[in-house]
Enzyme design. Sequence first.
Site, PDB file in Angstrom:
ATOM      1  N   CYS A 182      13.092  10.666   7.826  1.00  9.12           N
ATOM      2  CA  CYS A 182      13.164  10.175   9.205  1.00  9.12           C
ATOM      3  C   CYS A 182      14.568  10.300   9.778  1.00  9.12           C
ATOM      4  CB  CYS A 182      12.685   8.733   9.264  1.00  9.12           C
ATOM      5  SG  CYS A 182      13.490   7.661   8.043  1.00  9.12           S
ATOM      6  N   GLU A 210       9.291  15.038  16.404  1.00  9.29           N
ATOM      7  CA  GLU A 210       9.704  15.040  15.002  1.00  9.29           C
ATOM      8  C   GLU A 210       8.875  16.047  14.206  1.00  9.29           C
ATOM      9  OE1 GLU A 210      10.980  11.665  11.800  1.00  9.29           O
ATOM     10  OE2 GLU A 210       9.029  11.395  12.753  1.00  9.29           O
ATOM     11  N   LYS A 237       0.849  -1.194   0.000  1.00  9.07           N
ATOM     12  CA  LYS A 237       0.000   0.000   0.000  1.00  9.07           C
ATOM     13  C   LYS A 237       0.883   1.243   0.000  1.00  9.07           C
ATOM     14  CE  LYS A 237      -1.845   2.497   3.267  1.00  9.07           C
ATOM     15  NZ  LYS A 237      -1.811   3.844   2.637  1.00  9.07           N
ATOM     16  N   GLU A 246       9.940   0.859  10.676  1.00 11.28           N
ATOM     17  CA  GLU A 246      10.910   1.952  10.553  1.00 11.28           C
ATOM     18  C   GLU A 246      10.115   3.223  10.807  1.00 11.28           C
ATOM     19  OE1 GLU A 246      12.589   4.996   9.715  1.00 11.28           O
ATOM     20  OE2 GLU A 246      12.345   4.507   7.591  1.00 11.28           O
ATOM     21  N   GLY A 250       6.733   4.774   8.710  1.00 11.14           N
ATOM     22  CA  GLY A 250       5.835   5.887   8.984  1.00 11.14           C
ATOM     23  C   GLY A 250       5.989   6.371  10.410  1.00 11.14           C
ATOM     24  N   SER A 251       4.934   6.942  10.942  1.00 11.69           N
ATOM     25  CA  SER A 251       5.007   7.542  12.274  1.00 11.69           C
ATOM     26  C   SER A 251       5.014   6.494  13.371  1.00 11.69           C
ATOM     27  CB  SER A 251       3.817   8.484  12.478  1.00 11.69           C
ATOM     28  OG  SER A 251       2.617   7.743  12.667  1.00 11.69           O
ATOM     29  N   THR A 252       5.560   6.882  14.509  1.00 10.37           N
ATOM     30  CA  THR A 252       5.614   5.975  15.653  1.00 10.37           C
ATOM     31  C   THR A 252       4.217   5.622  16.144  1.00 10.37           C
ATOM     32  OG1 THR A 252       7.784   6.804  16.327  1.00 10.37           O
ATOM     33  CG2 THR A 252       6.459   5.732  18.022  1.00 10.37           C
ATOM     34  N   VAL A 278       1.368   5.397  14.474  1.00 12.40           N
ATOM     35  CA  VAL A 278       0.738   4.408  13.594  1.00 12.40           C
ATOM     36  C   VAL A 278       1.434   3.059  13.736  1.00 12.40           C
ATOM     37  CG1 VAL A 278       0.228   3.824  11.190  1.00 12.40           C
ATOM     38  CG2 VAL A 278      -0.056   6.176  11.983  1.00 12.40           C
ATOM     39  N   GLY A 279       2.754   3.077  13.884  1.00 13.35           N
ATOM     40  CA  GLY A 279       3.483   1.821  14.081  1.00 13.35           C
ATOM     41  C   GLY A 279       3.018   1.069  15.308  1.00 13.35           C
TER      42      GLY A 279
END
Length: 504
Positions: A298, A398, A189, A264, A242-244, A246-247
């Site tokens: 990042c 960030e 995706k 990552e 992506g973002s922390t 969402v991870g």
Amino acid sequence: MDGSSLDPDPAAWKPASIQNKLFIGGAWVDGVEGKTIDVLNPHDNSRITTIAAATAPDVDKAVEAAEKAFPAWSSMAAMDRGRLLLRLADRIEKEQAELGRLESLNTGHPFRDTQILDVPRTAVTYRYFGGMADKFEGSVIPVEAGFLNYLEREPVGIVGQIVPWNFPLMFTSWKMAPALAAGNCIVIKPSEITPLSTLRIAELMQEVGIPDGVVNVVPGYGHTAGARIAEHPDIGKIAFTGSTAVGQGIVRASAGNLKKVQLELGGKGANIVFEDASIPAAVGGSAFAIWHNQGQACIAGSRLILHESIADAFMEKFVSLTHSIRLGNPLDPATEMGPLTSRLHQQRVLDYCRAARDEGGEIVTGGETADDPALAKGCYVKPTIVKARPSDRVCQEEVFGPFVSVMTFKDDAEALAIANSTVYGLGSGLWTGNLHRAHKFARAIRAGMIWINSYKRVNPGSPFGGFGMSGYGREMGFEAMREYTHPKSVWVNVDAQIPPYYPR
């Protein structure tokens, strides 16, 4: 490519055609639910095209197609899988200018960078893993006499991959190349904001002969297509960049079938300049560390940590260089900094500029949208330098934009404390002529990647990833091949004299 073949008016360039459907089982199809997404040009927020938006039923169809393709793909000779990836690398190189323009049009990343960095790095990644496909070996383990124990590695199976919007072309290769080399099939995706180069790569994959169903591309929103990938019971691994926040959600969603997870995530790169550094080299390297791709990286060197004895001299040159950066249409070969990738993200970066002021930080330059009226419709933010304290929000969170926080230190102990003062641990750089100090700091800084007298160097053979809230697992190199395989230990009784455990 030198960009000289571009139209006199960069804004006049349009791709000959743009793929705007989902790619499932080798077919280009509309979404089951008929939903669509407008894809915008961040230079002026005009609509480039409208794409089909994948939802959960489309992900299910993509997984079914991947499952159908997996037996033949995984059993194909590794050398033959590698040949297909090598053909793809060649094809990408032939498309260098057009792919670079397409990436610039969709992301805002300057064409001068996409053509000399993004596209070549994409091609070399497929070439590297194409060559590795038949060289990723198992091992023989020394065990007790009479037994042979060997370790082989087999593909995970169906892999779900979610790619961010900042380097979509390059990150697509980082994800897909090792997974394919290892024999997996993929449901990927791309971001709904920047899907165009990934869809073009799928077209090239079809052209070079990668079998139908091996790769399936389902652009869509995170809360629909992304969520279904994360929770799907037949996906054996998910790789997310992506973002922390969402991870963390992906980790929770993956618990249903305990799928492998590779993350990552965010970063807040410390970039330390010591008193014995070469100031010209450190200024140029630090500028690339933060201003490349508008700071939307990042690993960006977003915390500039200067020894107090050289801070003034460094800042004079750094600010002067920053003022010389040319903002403009990313398709113009003269442009050095383009727009941020979306209006929403532009607002987010401007919010951090206000937060810096509210916390008492000094904005040395920038902190606002571009002055040029020709850029007023776009998502532009001037490169921003802020003097701040290590505990300030802008030094801890960030920002992900053309925004660097500057701090000073008195001695090595203070520099290390500042470098390790965030929850992130992705990339970090240091500039010094002292070899002992360089290695000492490389060991002591909590980050997955350290650059000494350089910054943001990447190579498909070098593992890429971080510690702490920056995630776990690694892209690139042999580490990536391990991420996309399961180890299997096989025991063989090679001595008939050894009895079974319950002799009769």
